[in-house]
Scaffold this motif. Sequence first.
Motif, PDB file in Angstrom:
ATOM      1  N   ASP A  25      11.405  -5.281   7.357  1.00  0.00           N
ATOM      2  CA  ASP A  25      11.026  -6.690   7.411  1.00  0.00           C
ATOM      3  C   ASP A  25      10.302  -7.049   6.112  1.00  0.00           C
ATOM      4  OD1 ASP A  25       8.403  -5.679   7.617  1.00  0.00           O
ATOM      5  OD2 ASP A  25       8.383  -5.857   9.791  1.00  0.00           O
ATOM      6  N   MET A  26       9.944  -8.307   5.977  1.00  0.00           N
ATOM      7  CA  MET A  26       9.346  -8.779   4.726  1.00  0.00           C
ATOM      8  C   MET A  26       8.016  -8.094   4.439  1.00  0.00           C
ATOM      9  SD  MET A  26       9.931 -10.541   2.088  1.00  0.00           S
ATOM     10  CE  MET A  26      11.397 -11.412   2.659  1.00  0.00           C
ATOM     11  N   GLN A  27       7.250  -7.786   5.475  1.00  0.00           N
ATOM     12  CA  GLN A  27       5.966  -7.105   5.263  1.00  0.00           C
ATOM     13  C   GLN A  27       6.183  -5.718   4.666  1.00  0.00           C
ATOM     14  OE1 GLN A  27       3.709  -6.390   8.823  1.00  0.00           O
ATOM     15  NE2 GLN A  27       1.902  -5.639   7.723  1.00  0.00           N
ATOM     16  N   LYS A  28       7.145  -4.979   5.217  1.00  0.00           N
ATOM     17  CA  LYS A  28       7.431  -3.634   4.719  1.00  0.00           C
ATOM     18  C   LYS A  28       8.003  -3.707   3.293  1.00  0.00           C
ATOM     19  CE  LYS A  28       6.508  -1.132   8.474  1.00  0.00           C
ATOM     20  NZ  LYS A  28       6.253  -2.201   9.446  1.00  0.00           N
ATOM     21  N   LEU A  29       8.844  -4.703   3.038  1.00  0.00           N
ATOM     22  CA  LEU A  29       9.398  -4.871   1.693  1.00  0.00           C
ATOM     23  C   LEU A  29       8.288  -5.126   0.675  1.00  0.00           C
ATOM     24  CD1 LEU A  29      12.642  -7.014   2.143  1.00  0.00           C
ATOM     25  CD2 LEU A  29      12.473  -4.623   1.455  1.00  0.00           C
ATOM     26  N   THR A  30       7.313  -5.920   1.070  1.00  0.00           N
ATOM     27  CA  THR A  30       6.193  -6.226   0.170  1.00  0.00           C
ATOM     28  C   THR A  30       5.380  -4.964  -0.121  1.00  0.00           C
ATOM     29  OG1 THR A  30       6.063  -8.486   1.047  1.00  0.00           O
ATOM     30  CG2 THR A  30       4.140  -7.642  -0.139  1.00  0.00           C
ATOM     31  N   VAL A  31       5.159  -4.154   0.894  1.00  0.00           N
ATOM     32  CA  VAL A  31       4.432  -2.890   0.716  1.00  0.00           C
ATOM     33  C   VAL A  31       5.186  -1.976  -0.250  1.00  0.00           C
ATOM     34  CG1 VAL A  31       3.723  -0.762   1.873  1.00  0.00           C
ATOM     35  CG2 VAL A  31       3.259  -2.976   2.938  1.00  0.00           C
ATOM     36  N   LEU A  32       6.487  -1.865  -0.066  1.00  0.00           N
ATOM     37  CA  LEU A  32       7.289  -1.006  -0.939  1.00  0.00           C
ATOM     38  C   LEU A  32       7.355  -1.563  -2.363  1.00  0.00           C
ATOM     39  CD1 LEU A  32      10.220  -0.182   1.518  1.00  0.00           C
ATOM     40  CD2 LEU A  32       8.552   1.445   0.601  1.00  0.00           C
ATOM     41  N   GLY A  37       6.737  11.083  -2.191  1.00  0.00           N
ATOM     42  CA  GLY A  37       5.809  10.423  -3.109  1.00  0.00           C
ATOM     43  C   GLY A  37       5.665   8.947  -2.799  1.00  0.00           C
ATOM     44  N   LEU A  38       6.782   8.285  -2.500  1.00  0.00           N
ATOM     45  CA  LEU A  38       6.718   6.869  -2.142  1.00  0.00           C
ATOM     46  C   LEU A  38       5.987   6.686  -0.817  1.00  0.00           C
ATOM     47  CD1 LEU A  38       7.407   3.938  -2.638  1.00  0.00           C
ATOM     48  CD2 LEU A  38       9.702   4.357  -1.700  1.00  0.00           C
ATOM     49  N   SER A  39       6.160   7.639   0.077  1.00  0.00           N
ATOM     50  CA  SER A  39       5.452   7.584   1.357  1.00  0.00           C
ATOM     51  C   SER A  39       3.947   7.627   1.144  1.00  0.00           C
ATOM     52  CB  SER A  39       5.897   8.748   2.249  1.00  0.00           C
ATOM     53  OG  SER A  39       5.132   8.797   3.427  1.00  0.00           O
ATOM     54  N   ARG A  40       3.513   8.529   0.270  1.00  0.00           N
ATOM     55  CA  ARG A  40       2.067   8.646   0.001  1.00  0.00           C
ATOM     56  C   ARG A  40       1.524   7.371  -0.628  1.00  0.00           C
ATOM     57  NH1 ARG A  40       3.735  13.894  -1.451  1.00  0.00           N
ATOM     58  NH2 ARG A  40       3.900  13.291  -3.646  1.00  0.00           N
ATOM     59  N   LYS A  41       2.290   6.778  -1.522  1.00  0.00           N
ATOM     60  CA  LYS A  41       1.794   5.598  -2.230  1.00  0.00           C
ATOM     61  C   LYS A  41       1.849   4.336  -1.370  1.00  0.00           C
ATOM     62  CE  LYS A  41       1.844   3.489  -6.778  1.00  0.00           C
ATOM     63  NZ  LYS A  41       2.367   3.544  -8.155  1.00  0.00           N
ATOM     64  N   SER A  42       2.838   4.258  -0.490  1.00  0.00           N
ATOM     65  CA  SER A  42       3.008   3.047   0.313  1.00  0.00           C
ATOM     66  C   SER A  42       2.349   3.139   1.690  1.00  0.00           C
ATOM     67  CB  SER A  42       4.499   2.763   0.511  1.00  0.00           C
ATOM     68  OG  SER A  42       5.103   3.785   1.296  1.00  0.00           O
ATOM     69  N   GLY A  43       2.127   4.370   2.155  1.00  0.00           N
ATOM     70  CA  GLY A  43       1.593   4.552   3.491  1.00  0.00           C
ATOM     71  C   GLY A  43       2.655   4.497   4.576  1.00  0.00           C
ATOM     72  N   LEU A  44       3.920   4.331   4.206  1.00  0.00           N
ATOM     73  CA  LEU A  44       5.013   4.299   5.168  1.00  0.00           C
ATOM     74  C   LEU A  44       5.559   5.709   5.378  1.00  0.00           C
ATOM     75  CD1 LEU A  44       6.966   1.143   3.920  1.00  0.00           C
ATOM     76  CD2 LEU A  44       5.269   1.284   5.756  1.00  0.00           C
ATOM     77  N   PRO A  45       5.981   6.038   6.585  1.00  0.00           N
ATOM     78  CA  PRO A  45       6.494   7.382   6.843  1.00  0.00           C
ATOM     79  C   PRO A  45       7.746   7.696   6.016  1.00  0.00           C
ATOM     80  CG  PRO A  45       6.073   6.201   8.898  1.00  0.00           C
ATOM     81  CD  PRO A  45       5.968   5.202   7.804  1.00  0.00           C
ATOM     82  N   THR A  46       7.874   8.937   5.609  1.00  0.00           N
ATOM     83  CA  THR A  46       9.055   9.368   4.850  1.00  0.00           C
ATOM     84  C   THR A  46      10.321   9.103   5.657  1.00  0.00           C
ATOM     85  OG1 THR A  46       7.746  11.097   3.791  1.00  0.00           O
ATOM     86  CG2 THR A  46      10.136  11.328   3.689  1.00  0.00           C
TER      87      THR A  46
END
Length: 343
Positions: free
Chosen positions: A42-49, A19-28
């Motif tokens: 990294d900070m970019q990924k943290l911001t996305v999450l 579910g978090l993958s779908r909402k964030s666009g990051l792979p499971t």
Amino acid sequence: MVGQNIRYWRLRRDMTRAGLSRKSGLPTRLIAAYENCDENPDMQKLTVLANALDVRVLDFLAERNDSVSFSHGEFRKISGLTKNRQEYVQAAIEEYFGRFYTAMELMPDNTLPKVPKTHVVPFSGNIENAALAMRFYVGVPLNGPIGNLVELVESLGILVCFLDLDGQKMDSFSGENGEVNGRPYIAVNRAMQGARNRATIAHELAHILFSWPNTMSDKEIERNATAIAGAFLFPADDVRKVFPVHGSYRWKLLENIGAEFGVSAQLAVKRAAVVGGISKFVEAQLFKNISSLGWRKQEPSRVPQEESTLLEKFVQNALRAGEIGVSRGAELLGVPLAKLIAK
């Protein structure tokens, strides 16, 4: 540290990794790697999450105490919680005790009682005798009301934490026990009323203290622990002293018992039926009245909510000694800065 916080907030928001993958666009796979601390975002990924979970990036950077270890007990078979919600409860317990031990370690004077031995009271099969044995073990009189149960349990060296749980159906969680750094703990849902929390603490205490027969099923252990908790809080001798009474006064009596012994009307009725203070007919009649009033789910509060004060004591000691600032104190207490300043 970051991975633990990502997992905690994901579970708190009642999301699976998918579910978090779908909402964030990051792979499971990547989210799992972050939570397992195999990779650092990294900070970019943290911001996305953070945006996906509606939290601040700072929430992911909150300090964790890596020296704290856990052994969680199993959830009750009838808990009604999904696996995701069960993991959330345990993550919330770990988050709380991480702050607790960090605060305790700030000052050398912050100490706890000796770690008690567990599963040391043999269960004989007799509920009333078992309840008396539990009273003897914890050092209270064999009859009469028990005062602040949280303070009593903590004086034995057992930690108690009250969980503020977000999300749907969390009212189906009442309590759990386990060990933190080898010390027994009891966790309860703060949203429950005072009487139910006392019964839950007594139930979990029975799990911790008694040595259950190997032949006894989990369901039987649960049933016996519940029965022992009721007899522990409202002993047979006390039940016989106040029952039977007749007519309308019986209802008023239930309210008085609740306030004096710190139990619900449901528990008092059940105990009166078990001990023989009322007939099966009267028991059914009283439970019918309890149901009609909606008390099975939400009984009027006659029992104050008990609280653990250990964490606040540790934090206040550190604040007075100048070991930490107010901002860090609020973080350790898990409260907004304004609330701590207001104190």
